[in-house]
Design a protein around this motif. Structure first.
Motif, PDB file in Angstrom:
ATOM      1  N   ILE A   1      17.181 -64.951 -26.111  1.00 42.08           N
ATOM      2  CA  ILE A   1      18.012 -65.768 -25.230  1.00 42.08           C
ATOM      3  C   ILE A   1      18.926 -66.655 -26.058  1.00 42.08           C
ATOM      4  CG2 ILE A   1      16.301 -65.794 -23.369  1.00 42.08           C
ATOM      5  CD1 ILE A   1      15.876 -68.795 -24.159  1.00 42.08           C
ATOM      6  N   HIS A   2      20.016 -67.055 -25.435  1.00 44.22           N
ATOM      7  CA  HIS A   2      20.933 -68.040 -26.009  1.00 44.22           C
ATOM      8  C   HIS A   2      21.171 -69.067 -24.917  1.00 44.22           C
ATOM      9  CE1 HIS A   2      24.201 -69.694 -28.395  1.00 44.22           C
ATOM     10  NE2 HIS A   2      24.843 -69.818 -27.253  1.00 44.22           N
ATOM     11  N   ALA A   3      20.994 -70.351 -25.250  1.00 47.64           N
ATOM     12  CA  ALA A   3      21.114 -71.400 -24.235  1.00 47.64           C
ATOM     13  C   ALA A   3      21.980 -72.543 -24.741  1.00 47.64           C
ATOM     14  CB  ALA A   3      19.732 -71.928 -23.870  1.00 47.64           C
TER      15      ALA A   3
ATOM     16  N   LEU B   1      22.718 -70.010 -19.817  1.00 44.63           N
ATOM     17  CA  LEU B   1      21.664 -69.267 -20.496  1.00 44.63           C
ATOM     18  C   LEU B   1      22.029 -67.790 -20.448  1.00 44.63           C
ATOM     19  CD1 LEU B   1      17.967 -69.824 -20.626  1.00 44.63           C
ATOM     20  CD2 LEU B   1      18.679 -67.594 -19.817  1.00 44.63           C
ATOM     21  N   GLN B   2      21.937 -67.140 -21.582  1.00 42.55           N
ATOM     22  CA  GLN B   2      22.171 -65.703 -21.655  1.00 42.55           C
ATOM     23  C   GLN B   2      20.872 -65.048 -22.088  1.00 42.55           C
ATOM     24  OE1 GLN B   2      25.458 -64.447 -24.069  1.00 42.55           O
ATOM     25  NE2 GLN B   2      25.111 -62.312 -23.622  1.00 42.55           N
ATOM     26  N   GLN B   3      20.407 -64.089 -21.285  1.00 43.58           N
ATOM     27  CA  GLN B   3      19.161 -63.368 -21.535  1.00 43.58           C
ATOM     28  C   GLN B   3      19.533 -61.892 -21.592  1.00 43.58           C
ATOM     29  OE1 GLN B   3      16.403 -63.365 -18.215  1.00 43.58           O
ATOM     30  NE2 GLN B   3      14.676 -63.551 -19.603  1.00 43.58           N
ATOM     31  N   GLY B   4      19.679 -61.352 -22.802  1.00 48.25           N
ATOM     32  CA  GLY B   4      20.220 -60.005 -22.937  1.00 48.25           C
ATOM     33  C   GLY B   4      21.655 -60.014 -22.459  1.00 48.25           C
ATOM     34  N   ARG B   5      21.998 -59.147 -21.516  1.00 51.57           N
ATOM     35  CA  ARG B   5      23.351 -59.124 -20.936  1.00 51.57           C
ATOM     36  C   ARG B   5      23.462 -60.013 -19.707  1.00 51.57           C
ATOM     37  NH1 ARG B   5      24.693 -53.204 -19.668  1.00 51.57           N
ATOM     38  NH2 ARG B   5      26.575 -54.174 -18.908  1.00 51.57           N
TER      39      ARG B   5
ATOM     40  N   ILE C   1       9.102 -69.606 -20.863  1.00 51.20           N
ATOM     41  CA  ILE C   1       9.077 -68.749 -22.042  1.00 51.20           C
ATOM     42  C   ILE C   1       8.105 -67.578 -21.906  1.00 51.20           C
ATOM     43  CG2 ILE C   1       8.564 -68.714 -24.519  1.00 51.20           C
ATOM     44  CD1 ILE C   1       9.708 -71.625 -24.553  1.00 51.20           C
ATOM     45  N   GLU C   2       6.885 -67.828 -21.497  1.00 45.67           N
ATOM     46  CA  GLU C   2       5.875 -66.767 -21.443  1.00 45.67           C
ATOM     47  C   GLU C   2       6.270 -65.641 -20.487  1.00 45.67           C
ATOM     48  OE1 GLU C   2       1.189 -66.118 -20.261  1.00 45.67           O
ATOM     49  OE2 GLU C   2       1.870 -68.119 -20.842  1.00 45.67           O
ATOM     50  N   ASN C   3       6.800 -66.012 -19.310  1.00 49.53           N
ATOM     51  CA  ASN C   3       7.155 -65.022 -18.289  1.00 49.53           C
ATOM     52  C   ASN C   3       8.592 -64.529 -18.393  1.00 49.53           C
ATOM     53  OD1 ASN C   3       4.612 -65.585 -17.285  1.00 49.53           O
ATOM     54  ND2 ASN C   3       5.372 -67.015 -15.764  1.00 49.53           N
ATOM     55  N   GLU C   4       9.391 -65.151 -19.267  1.00 50.91           N
ATOM     56  CA  GLU C   4      10.826 -64.870 -19.375  1.00 50.91           C
ATOM     57  C   GLU C   4      11.507 -65.034 -18.016  1.00 50.91           C
ATOM     58  OE1 GLU C   4      11.563 -61.128 -21.313  1.00 50.91           O
ATOM     59  OE2 GLU C   4      10.553 -61.762 -23.137  1.00 50.91           O
ATOM     60  N   LEU C   5      11.127 -66.099 -17.301  1.00 53.05           N
ATOM     61  CA  LEU C   5      11.603 -66.370 -15.951  1.00 53.05           C
ATOM     62  C   LEU C   5      12.664 -67.472 -15.993  1.00 53.05           C
ATOM     63  CD1 LEU C   5      11.108 -65.988 -12.826  1.00 53.05           C
ATOM     64  CD2 LEU C   5       9.569 -67.935 -13.031  1.00 53.05           C
ATOM     65  N   VAL C   6      13.742 -67.280 -15.251  1.00 56.31           N
ATOM     66  CA  VAL C   6      14.834 -68.256 -15.193  1.00 56.31           C
ATOM     67  C   VAL C   6      14.899 -68.840 -13.788  1.00 56.31           C
ATOM     68  CG1 VAL C   6      17.328 -68.599 -15.418  1.00 56.31           C
ATOM     69  CG2 VAL C   6      16.155 -66.969 -16.914  1.00 56.31           C
TER      70      VAL C   6
ATOM     71  N   LEU D   1      23.849 -60.306 -13.261  1.00 57.57           N
ATOM     72  CA  LEU D   1      22.695 -59.492 -13.633  1.00 57.57           C
ATOM     73  C   LEU D   1      23.110 -58.050 -13.874  1.00 57.57           C
ATOM     74  CD1 LEU D   1      20.094 -60.724 -10.998  1.00 57.57           C
ATOM     75  CD2 LEU D   1      20.274 -61.416 -13.372  1.00 57.57           C
ATOM     76  N   PHE D   2      22.552 -57.468 -14.914  1.00 64.38           N
ATOM     77  CA  PHE D   2      22.751 -56.061 -15.223  1.00 64.38           C
ATOM     78  C   PHE D   2      21.398 -55.373 -15.092  1.00 64.38           C
ATOM     79  CE2 PHE D   2      26.206 -58.210 -17.305  1.00 64.38           C
ATOM     80  CZ  PHE D   2      27.287 -57.375 -17.092  1.00 64.38           C
ATOM     81  N   PRO D   3      21.297 -54.344 -14.250  1.00 60.84           N
ATOM     82  CA  PRO D   3      20.008 -53.659 -14.098  1.00 60.84           C
ATOM     83  C   PRO D   3      19.616 -52.964 -15.394  1.00 60.84           C
ATOM     84  CG  PRO D   3      21.734 -52.520 -12.868  1.00 60.84           C
ATOM     85  CD  PRO D   3      22.340 -53.760 -13.433  1.00 60.84           C
TER      86      PRO D   3
END
Length: 82
Positions: free
Chosen positions: A4-6, A29-33, A45-50, A66-68
């Motif tokens: 991630i980038h925040a 926040l960028q999580q992948g794409r 952090i643990e669940n990667e939940l936003v 969101l990108f599937p």
């Protein structure tokens, strides 16, 4: 885990009761794409939940792109031929 980038004007890190990063004021926040933007973003952090929120006092909105994930086709998953 996806990197991630925040960015935010204020960033807080919490370890208990659940490890998370809290982004406050002009948060992105960028999580992948996938991208998230709002006045307040919680990243678990643990669940990667936003979890993103806007302020109700102004007319700002949460923005999400969101990108599937790519799905494997059935033929590549089932390679059980003779």
């Amino acid at each position: 885990s996806t990197p991630i980038h925040a960015e935010a004007l204020q960033i807080e890190y919490y370890y208990q009761p659940q490890e998370k990063i809290l982004l406050i004021d002009s948060a992105t926040l960028q999580q992948g794409r996938n991208t998230f933007a709002g006045e307040r973003i919680e990243y678990f952090i643990e669940n990667e939940l936003v979890k993103a929120q806007s302020q109700s006092s102004d007319n700002s909105r949460v923005r999400v792109t969101l990108f599937p994930e790519k799905e494997q086709t059935k033929s590549t998953q089932e390679n059980t031929g003779p």
